[in-house]
Write a protein that holds these residues in place. Structure first.
Motif, PDB file in Angstrom:
ATOM      1  N   LEU A  22      37.939  39.746  37.465  1.00  0.00           N
ATOM      2  CA  LEU A  22      38.174  39.722  36.024  1.00  0.00           C
ATOM      3  C   LEU A  22      38.857  38.446  35.544  1.00  0.00           C
ATOM      4  N   ARG A  23      38.662  37.338  36.274  1.00  0.00           N
ATOM      5  CA  ARG A  23      39.204  36.055  35.812  1.00  0.00           C
ATOM      6  C   ARG A  23      38.409  35.569  34.602  1.00  0.00           C
ATOM      7  N   LEU A  24      39.035  34.723  33.802  1.00  0.00           N
ATOM      8  CA  LEU A  24      38.322  34.110  32.686  1.00  0.00           C
ATOM      9  C   LEU A  24      37.146  33.301  33.233  1.00  0.00           C
ATOM     10  N   TYR A  32      39.750  40.847  30.451  1.00  0.00           N
ATOM     11  CA  TYR A  32      39.955  39.863  31.508  1.00  0.00           C
ATOM     12  C   TYR A  32      41.379  39.979  32.024  1.00  0.00           C
ATOM     13  N   ALA A  33      41.575  39.553  33.255  1.00  0.00           N
ATOM     14  CA  ALA A  33      42.911  39.549  33.848  1.00  0.00           C
ATOM     15  C   ALA A  33      43.709  38.425  33.203  1.00  0.00           C
ATOM     16  N   GLN A  60      43.204  49.192  29.086  1.00  0.00           N
ATOM     17  CA  GLN A  60      44.314  48.400  29.585  1.00  0.00           C
ATOM     18  C   GLN A  60      43.801  47.015  29.908  1.00  0.00           C
ATOM     19  N   ILE A  61      44.623  46.001  29.707  1.00  0.00           N
ATOM     20  CA  ILE A  61      44.279  44.640  30.098  1.00  0.00           C
ATOM     21  C   ILE A  61      44.902  44.423  31.466  1.00  0.00           C
ATOM     22  N   PRO A  62      44.085  44.182  32.494  1.00  0.00           N
ATOM     23  CA  PRO A  62      44.638  44.045  33.845  1.00  0.00           C
ATOM     24  C   PRO A  62      45.469  42.786  34.004  1.00  0.00           C
ATOM     25  N   ARG A  63      46.506  42.862  34.811  1.00  0.00           N
ATOM     26  CA  ARG A  63      47.360  41.707  35.078  1.00  0.00           C
ATOM     27  C   ARG A  63      46.702  40.757  36.065  1.00  0.00           C
TER      28      ARG A  63
END
Length: 109
Positions: free
Chosen positions: A16-18, A46-47, A89-92
């Motif tokens: 989930l990286r940009l 995205y993370a 949720q937006i993952p860290r």
């Protein structure tokens, strides 16, 4: 964005990286010392854990539509103060999978 891009059916991601060099750009911009407001317009979460610690503000706009630009400008200018909650949720981290409020917590949560 769709089909061969980052959103829509059949556009799964390994992590989930940009996409592309967007994360590198953010690193360079935040290194200048000037406060940076990050606006992510996307169809998937995205993370953003690394971005969260460096940016002055972070706004996530999930495919906001034709009035999205005006809505985002209203939020950034302070004219609008949104109070809604999203069921996501937006993952860290890039390996984390987002969840929703509808899922049953697993034993490791």
């Amino acid at each position: 964005m769709f089909g061969q891009g980052t959103s829509g059916e059949g556009c799964d991601a390994e992590d989930l990286r940009l996409p592309g060099v967007q994360e590198d750009l953010l690193v360079e911009l935040t290194a200048t010392g000037t406060p940076v407001v990050v606006v992510v317009v996307s169809g998937r979460p995205y993370a953003l854990g690394e971005v969260h610690g460096r940016a002055a503000a972070l706004v996530q706009a999930f495919m906001p539509g034709e009035e999205g630009g005006a809505a985002i400008a209203g939020v950034l200018s302070g004219r609008v103060q949104p109070t809604g909650k999203l069921p996501v949720q937006i993952p860290r981290g890039p390996g984390g999978q987002p969840g929703t409020y509808l899922r049953t917590p697993s034993p490791g949560d």
